[in-house]
Design a protein around this motif. Structure first.
Motif, PDB file in Angstrom:
ATOM      1  N   HIS A 139      12.364  -4.050   7.209  1.00  0.00           N
ATOM      2  CA  HIS A 139      12.676  -4.321   5.799  1.00  0.00           C
ATOM      3  C   HIS A 139      14.174  -4.354   5.511  1.00  0.00           C
ATOM      4  CE1 HIS A 139      11.887  -4.722   1.570  1.00  0.00           C
ATOM      5  NE2 HIS A 139      12.468  -3.582   1.261  1.00  0.00           N
ATOM      6  N   ILE A 140      14.920  -3.356   5.984  1.00  0.00           N
ATOM      7  CA  ILE A 140      16.348  -3.259   5.691  1.00  0.00           C
ATOM      8  C   ILE A 140      17.116  -3.840   6.864  1.00  0.00           C
ATOM      9  CG2 ILE A 140      18.246  -1.654   5.261  1.00  0.00           C
ATOM     10  CD1 ILE A 140      15.932   0.214   4.123  1.00  0.00           C
ATOM     11  N   SER A 141      17.952  -4.816   6.613  1.00  0.00           N
ATOM     12  CA  SER A 141      18.629  -5.549   7.684  1.00  0.00           C
ATOM     13  C   SER A 141      19.718  -4.680   8.301  1.00  0.00           C
ATOM     14  CB  SER A 141      19.222  -6.851   7.137  1.00  0.00           C
ATOM     15  OG  SER A 141      19.727  -7.622   8.203  1.00  0.00           O
ATOM     16  N   SER A 148       0.830  -1.207   0.000  1.00  0.00           N
ATOM     17  CA  SER A 148       0.000   0.000   0.000  1.00  0.00           C
ATOM     18  C   SER A 148       0.861   1.252   0.000  1.00  0.00           C
ATOM     19  CB  SER A 148      -0.922   0.008   1.230  1.00  0.00           C
ATOM     20  OG  SER A 148      -1.926  -0.974   1.099  1.00  0.00           O
ATOM     21  N   ALA A 149       1.942   1.220   0.782  1.00  0.00           N
ATOM     22  CA  ALA A 149       2.807   2.395   0.879  1.00  0.00           C
ATOM     23  C   ALA A 149       3.804   2.482  -0.261  1.00  0.00           C
ATOM     24  CB  ALA A 149       3.560   2.384   2.210  1.00  0.00           C
ATOM     25  N   ASP A 150       4.039   1.360  -0.936  1.00  0.00           N
ATOM     26  CA  ASP A 150       5.074   1.328  -1.964  1.00  0.00           C
ATOM     27  C   ASP A 150       4.586   1.904  -3.288  1.00  0.00           C
ATOM     28  OD1 ASP A 150       7.822   0.565  -2.295  1.00  0.00           O
ATOM     29  OD2 ASP A 150       7.137  -0.939  -3.740  1.00  0.00           O
ATOM     30  N   GLN A 151       3.280   2.058  -3.451  1.00  0.00           N
ATOM     31  CA  GLN A 151       2.720   2.535  -4.709  1.00  0.00           C
ATOM     32  C   GLN A 151       1.954   3.835  -4.451  1.00  0.00           C
ATOM     33  OE1 GLN A 151       0.854  -0.821  -6.971  1.00  0.00           O
ATOM     34  NE2 GLN A 151       1.410  -2.005  -5.146  1.00  0.00           N
ATOM     35  N   ASN A 166       8.660  -0.582   5.137  1.00  0.00           N
ATOM     36  CA  ASN A 166       9.745   0.069   4.394  1.00  0.00           C
ATOM     37  C   ASN A 166       9.584   1.578   4.518  1.00  0.00           C
ATOM     38  OD1 ASN A 166      11.816   0.733   2.615  1.00  0.00           O
ATOM     39  ND2 ASN A 166      10.500   0.511   0.809  1.00  0.00           N
ATOM     40  N   SER A 167      10.247   2.177   5.528  1.00  0.00           N
ATOM     41  CA  SER A 167      10.081   3.613   5.757  1.00  0.00           C
ATOM     42  C   SER A 167      11.374   4.277   6.213  1.00  0.00           C
ATOM     43  CB  SER A 167       8.986   3.860   6.805  1.00  0.00           C
ATOM     44  OG  SER A 167       9.219   3.092   7.971  1.00  0.00           O
ATOM     45  N   VAL A 168      12.130   3.630   7.095  1.00  0.00           N
ATOM     46  CA  VAL A 168      13.351   4.215   7.641  1.00  0.00           C
ATOM     47  C   VAL A 168      14.545   3.398   7.160  1.00  0.00           C
ATOM     48  CG1 VAL A 168      14.531   4.988   9.731  1.00  0.00           C
ATOM     49  CG2 VAL A 168      12.037   4.886   9.686  1.00  0.00           C
ATOM     50  N   ASN A 169      15.595   4.066   6.724  1.00  0.00           N
ATOM     51  CA  ASN A 169      16.767   3.377   6.181  1.00  0.00           C
ATOM     52  C   ASN A 169      17.839   3.209   7.243  1.00  0.00           C
ATOM     53  OD1 ASN A 169      18.386   2.165   4.207  1.00  0.00           O
ATOM     54  ND2 ASN A 169      17.747   3.657   2.657  1.00  0.00           N
ATOM     55  N   ALA A 170      18.898   2.512   6.884  1.00  0.00           N
ATOM     56  CA  ALA A 170      19.994   2.252   7.823  1.00  0.00           C
ATOM     57  C   ALA A 170      20.799   3.517   8.075  1.00  0.00           C
ATOM     58  CB  ALA A 170      20.904   1.157   7.261  1.00  0.00           C
ATOM     59  N   GLY A 171      21.404   3.595   9.260  1.00  0.00           N
ATOM     60  CA  GLY A 171      22.301   4.702   9.563  1.00  0.00           C
ATOM     61  C   GLY A 171      21.589   5.883  10.174  1.00  0.00           C
ATOM     62  N   VAL A 172      22.038   7.067   9.765  1.00  0.00           N
ATOM     63  CA  VAL A 172      21.583   8.306  10.399  1.00  0.00           C
ATOM     64  C   VAL A 172      20.857   9.177   9.375  1.00  0.00           C
ATOM     65  CG1 VAL A 172      22.323  10.388  11.617  1.00  0.00           C
ATOM     66  CG2 VAL A 172      23.494   8.222  12.029  1.00  0.00           C
ATOM     67  N   ASN A 173      19.659   9.591   9.738  1.00  0.00           N
ATOM     68  CA  ASN A 173      18.865  10.531   8.926  1.00  0.00           C
ATOM     69  C   ASN A 173      18.637  10.048   7.498  1.00  0.00           C
ATOM     70  OD1 ASN A 173      18.166  12.497  10.784  1.00  0.00           O
ATOM     71  ND2 ASN A 173      20.089  13.615  10.527  1.00  0.00           N
ATOM     72  N   ALA A 174      18.304   8.762   7.359  1.00  0.00           N
ATOM     73  CA  ALA A 174      18.019   8.201   6.037  1.00  0.00           C
ATOM     74  C   ALA A 174      16.595   7.649   6.043  1.00  0.00           C
ATOM     75  CB  ALA A 174      19.018   7.105   5.686  1.00  0.00           C
ATOM     76  N   TRP A 175      15.823   8.068   5.060  1.00  0.00           N
ATOM     77  CA  TRP A 175      14.456   7.579   4.897  1.00  0.00           C
ATOM     78  C   TRP A 175      14.390   6.779   3.610  1.00  0.00           C
ATOM     79  CZ3 TRP A 175      10.832   8.635   8.717  1.00  0.00           C
ATOM     80  CH2 TRP A 175      11.221   9.589   9.669  1.00  0.00           C
ATOM     81  N   SER A 176      13.592   5.714   3.590  1.00  0.00           N
ATOM     82  CA  SER A 176      13.637   4.783   2.465  1.00  0.00           C
ATOM     83  C   SER A 176      12.407   4.831   1.571  1.00  0.00           C
ATOM     84  CB  SER A 176      13.813   3.348   2.993  1.00  0.00           C
ATOM     85  OG  SER A 176      12.741   2.994   3.864  1.00  0.00           O
ATOM     86  N   VAL A 180       9.915  15.042  13.329  1.00  0.00           N
ATOM     87  CA  VAL A 180       9.379  13.684  13.310  1.00  0.00           C
ATOM     88  C   VAL A 180      10.565  12.720  13.319  1.00  0.00           C
ATOM     89  CG1 VAL A 180       7.932  12.033  12.083  1.00  0.00           C
ATOM     90  CG2 VAL A 180       7.399  14.470  11.982  1.00  0.00           C
ATOM     91  N   TYR A 181      10.493  11.689  14.143  1.00  0.00           N
ATOM     92  CA  TYR A 181      11.585  10.726  14.249  1.00  0.00           C
ATOM     93  C   TYR A 181      11.218   9.409  13.568  1.00  0.00           C
ATOM     94  CZ  TYR A 181      13.508  13.836  17.809  1.00  0.00           C
ATOM     95  OH  TYR A 181      14.013  14.921  18.469  1.00  0.00           O
ATOM     96  N   GLY A 182      12.241   8.740  13.048  1.00  0.00           N
ATOM     97  CA  GLY A 182      12.076   7.413  12.489  1.00  0.00           C
ATOM     98  C   GLY A 182      13.065   6.454  13.116  1.00  0.00           C
ATOM     99  N   ILE A 183      12.621   5.223  13.415  1.00  0.00           N
ATOM    100  CA  ILE A 183      13.486   4.206  14.037  1.00  0.00           C
ATOM    101  C   ILE A 183      13.409   2.944  13.194  1.00  0.00           C
ATOM    102  CG2 ILE A 183      13.905   2.811  16.087  1.00  0.00           C
ATOM    103  CD1 ILE A 183      12.586   4.998  17.753  1.00  0.00           C
ATOM    104  N   LEU A 184      14.554   2.483  12.708  1.00  0.00           N
ATOM    105  CA  LEU A 184      14.651   1.227  11.958  1.00  0.00           C
ATOM    106  C   LEU A 184      15.139   0.127  12.895  1.00  0.00           C
ATOM    107  CD1 LEU A 184      14.854  -0.585   9.392  1.00  0.00           C
ATOM    108  CD2 LEU A 184      17.183   0.315   9.098  1.00  0.00           C
ATOM    109  N   THR A 185      14.398  -1.000  12.921  1.00  0.00           N
ATOM    110  CA  THR A 185      14.799  -2.165  13.713  1.00  0.00           C
ATOM    111  C   THR A 185      14.610  -3.410  12.859  1.00  0.00           C
ATOM    112  OG1 THR A 185      14.015  -1.057  15.718  1.00  0.00           O
ATOM    113  CG2 THR A 185      14.449  -3.422  15.867  1.00  0.00           C
ATOM    114  N   ASP A 186      15.705  -4.025  12.422  1.00  0.00           N
ATOM    115  CA  ASP A 186      15.608  -5.226  11.586  1.00  0.00           C
ATOM    116  C   ASP A 186      16.922  -6.003  11.698  1.00  0.00           C
ATOM    117  OD1 ASP A 186      15.490  -7.147   9.530  1.00  0.00           O
ATOM    118  OD2 ASP A 186      14.080  -5.905   8.402  1.00  0.00           O
TER     119      ASP A 186
END
Length: 540
Positions: free
Chosen positions: A185-187, A123-126, A153-163, A202-208
Motif C-alpha cells: 500500500h505505502i510506496s 475488511s481490515a480498514d473498517q 495496509n498494515s506496516v508503514n515506511a521506515g522503522v517500527n511504524a504500523w499503519s 511480532v514483526y512487520g515487513i513492508l514491501t511496495d
C-alpha cells in the motif's frame, strides 16, 4: 509484473519456494471500463500456475471497492476456487474464506504448522467489518499454528511504524500465535516490531516499490526460513536491474537496537529472529559420537598434579544411572595446553530407598497426624513419593519433599501408622509402626432446651450450639440472659473454663479470656476480665 512473476517461477526450484504472496494492488483500477488491466497481468498469475506454485494476493484498495460495480472484476478473475486450485500438490490446504477478499491457508513446512491469513483492504480498514471478526475467529481456532498475516495496509515506511490500528489491536496484540505481518500500500519499505499482549515479539515487513518507474522495476523480497536456527532471512532483488538494493524511501536505515532480534542495517536485506516452530533433520556419519544435552554441570573439584603424581577424585552429587565425562589438560612451562579426548563413565543404577525413619502419630481432636523423617539411604535417586498407611487400612500419598500428613475425621479407636518411600527404582519396605494413639469418642451432648420442660439445679441443655447449666429451678426461661437461671459452660482445649457472661464464678476460679488466664478475687457474674478494678486478676 509479468516478467517479475516469470522470474519467480523460473527460480522456484532453486529457492525451494513454498508460497508466493503478492501484497495487493494487482491492478491500478477496478472499473468495468478498465478490464484490460486485469487481462494485461493475467500472464503473471498464469506463470505461477504453470509452475505449480501456490500463491496468494492480499487485495488492495486499487483491486476493488465498495462503490457500484467495484466488486465485479476481482471475483471474475480470482474466484476462491482459483486460489484453492493453486494449492494442489503443495503442502498447503485451503482453510476457508469470507466474502471475496478474505481467505487463509494452513500447511506444515519443515515441521512448522503454519497458517497464512490474508485480510482484504476494506475488511481490515473498517473496525465493524465482518471480515475482521471472521479473521479473529480463524486465528483463535488455530492456537497450535504459527500465523502469518498478509494485509495490504498494515506496516508503514521506515522503522517500527504500523499503519492500521485495526490490524494491530484486533489481529496481532491479543494472540500469542501471530508471528509475522506482510504489508504493501505505502510506496516504500519498512520493518516494524511490537510486543503482543503475552509479551512475544511480532514483526512487520513492508514491501511496495510501485512508486518507482516501470511499476516498481520488478523489485521483490525473498523470505527464507531457517527452521533449525529460528531465523527469517529477508533479501531484496530486482530481476530487471539484477541488483539487491535500491535507494530513497525504498532503502530505510535501521539503527542498532531499534528492533529486537533484527540483524542488518537497512530495510531491504536483513535477518530476523523468528521461531515458526519448525525443525531441521540432519544425518551424521562418524565412528564415535558423544552428545551432551542441557547446560554443563560440574561435579567435584579440579584435581591438579605435577609430573607423575597420582590423582584421585571424589565426585559429590552424582546421580545414579547417569553418564559423566572427564578429561585431562596438560600444561607445559610455556603455558601451552593440550586437552585429552573426553572419557565417559556411567554411575550404577539406583536402588530402592531404605524405609522412612522416626514415624510418629499424634491425635488432634478426631484427626490423626503422622510425621516422619526421610530414609537414611535414598538408594542413589531422590525420593519422589511417600505412602502413609493407617492401621485401619486407609492409605494416602504425598510428594517426596513432604514430612507430615493428616488423616481427618477418624472414627474413635486406636491407630498406628507406617510409611514407605518411592524413588525411580521402586518402593522401600514399610517403616516400623508408630506408637499407638487413640481417637476418643466425643462426649455425649445434653438434650436440647425445651420451653415447656422443668429444669432443676445443675441440669444441662444445649441451645444455639452451646451448653447451658441451670442455676436454680426454671421453666420457659430461654438460655442467654446473663442474669437468668442459665450459665453457659465452655472450656478451653486444656480443660480450663472459658469466661462467658452468664457463668457464675467464685473466688479462686481460673478462666481463659482472649488468650489470657485470670483468677477470680470474689464472686462475679457478667464482669469481663480485663478491668483493673474488677474481680479478675491476670495470672499470666
Amino acid at each position: 509484473m509479468n516478467e517479475q512473476f516469470r522470474y519467480v517461477a523460473d527460480v522456484a526450484d532453486e529457492r525451494k519456494t513454498e508460497l508466493v504472496v503478492q501484497s495487493g494492488d494487482w491492478v491500478n483500477r477496478e472499473y468495468l471500463s478498465q478490464e484490460y488491466q486485469w487481462k494485461g497481468v493475467e500472464p503473471a498469475a498464469r506463470a505461477l500456475e504453470d509452475a505449480d506454485l501456490p500463491f496468494m494476493v492480499s487485495w488492495g484498495n486499487h483491486d476493488y471497492s465498495d462503490a457500484r460495480n467495484g466488486r465485479v472484476m476481482l471475483p471474475r478473475y480470482f474466484p476462491m476456487s482459483r486460489f484453492e486450485a493453486s494449492l494442489e500438490g503443495s503442502p498447503w490446504t485451503f482453510g476457508g474464506s469470507d466474502s471475496i477478499d478474505n481467505y487463509y491457508y494452513t500447511g506444515e513446512v519443515a515441521g512448522a504448522k503454519l497458517l497464512v491469513l490474508t485480510v482484504g483492504f476494506f475488511s481490515a480498514d473498517q473496525a465493524d467489518d465482518a471480515g475482521l471478526a471472521w479473521a479473529q475467529d480463524v486465528i483463535e481456532s488455530h492456537p497450535d499454528h504459527a500465523v502469518i498475516i498478509a494485509n495490504h495496509n498494515s506496516v508503514n515506511a521506515g522503522v517500527n511504524a504500523w499503519s492500521n490500528a485495526n490490524v494491530t489491536s484486533r489481529l496481532i496484540d491479543p494472540y500469542p500465535n501471530v508471528k509475522l505481518v506482510l504489508g504493501g500500500h505505502i510506496s516504500a519499505t519498512g520493518v516494524a516490531s511490537r510486543k503482543a499482549d503475552d509479551g512475544h515479539t511480532v514483526y512487520g515487513i513492508l514491501t511496495d516499490y510501485q512508486g518507482r518507474v516501470y511499476g516498481g522495476q520488478e523489485y521483490l523480497k525473498h523470505l527464507s526460513v531457517d527452521a533449525e536456527n529460528d531465523l527469517l532471512h529477508v533479501n531484496t532483488y530486482s530481476p530487471l536491474l539484477d541488483t539487491a538494493t535500491s535507494d530513497g524511501p525504498y532503502r530505510q536505515q535501521v539503527p542498532d537496537g531499534a528492533i529486537p532480534g533484527f540483524h542488518g542495517s537497512d530495510s531491504e536485506n536483513f535477518v530476523l529472529d523468528l521461531d515458526l516452530g519448525g525443525s531441521t533433520t540432519r544425518t551424521l556419519a562418524t565412528e564415535s559420537l558423544t552428545l551432551g544435552a542441557g547446560e554443563r554441570a560440574q561435579v567435584g573439584g579440579v584435581q591438579r598434579a605435577v609430573g607423575a603424581e597420582p590423582v584421585t577424585a571424589t565426585l559429590d552429587g552424582v546421580q545414579a544411572g547417569t553418564g559423566y565425562e572427564w578429561f585431562v589438560e596438560l600444561r607445559d612451562a610455556a603455558g601451552n595446553v593440550t586437552r585429552s579426548a573426553p572419557r565417559t563413565f556411567v554411575t550404577a543404577e539406583a536402588g530402592a530407598p531404605s524405609a522412612p525413619r522416626d514415624v510418629a502419630a499424634t491425635v488432634d481432636g478426631a484427626d490423626v497426624v503422622v510425621t516422619w523423617a526421610a530414609p537414611a539411604d535414598d538408594g542413589g535417586a531422590a525420593v519422589e513419593e511417600y505412602e502413609v498407611t493407617l492401621s485401619d487400612g486407609t492409605a494416602k500419598s504425598v510428594a517426596g519433599d513432604a514430612g507430615t500428613l493428616t488423616f481427618a475425621d477418624r472414627e474413635p479407636g486406636t491407630y498406628t501408622a507406617t510409611v514407605r518411600a518411592r524413588n525411580a527404582a521402586g518402593w522401600s519396605a514399610p517403616s516400623a509402626p508408630s506408637e499407638p494413639v487413640v481417637v476418643e469418642a466425643p462426649a455425649p451432648q445434653p438434650p436440647a432446651w425445651e420451653a415447656g420442660q422443668v429444669y432443676l439445679v445443675d441440669e444441662r441443655v444445649t441451645y444455639s450450639g452451646a451448653v447451658w447449666e441451670a442455676s436454680w429451678w426454671t421453666r420457659g426461661q430461654t438460655p442467654g440472659d446473663p442474669y437468668g437461671p442459665w450459665q453457659e459452660i465452655a472450656t478451653a482445649p486444656d480443660g480450663t473454663d472459658l469466661w462467658t457472661p452468664s457463668r457464675i464464678f467464685d473466688s479462686g476460679d481460673v478462666v481463659v479470656h482472649d488468650g489470657r488466664r485470670y483468677e477470680a478475687q470474689w464472686w462475679t457474674r457478667n464482669q469481663a476480665p480485663g478491668d483493673p478494678y474488677g474481680p479478675w486478676r491476670a495470672t499470666r
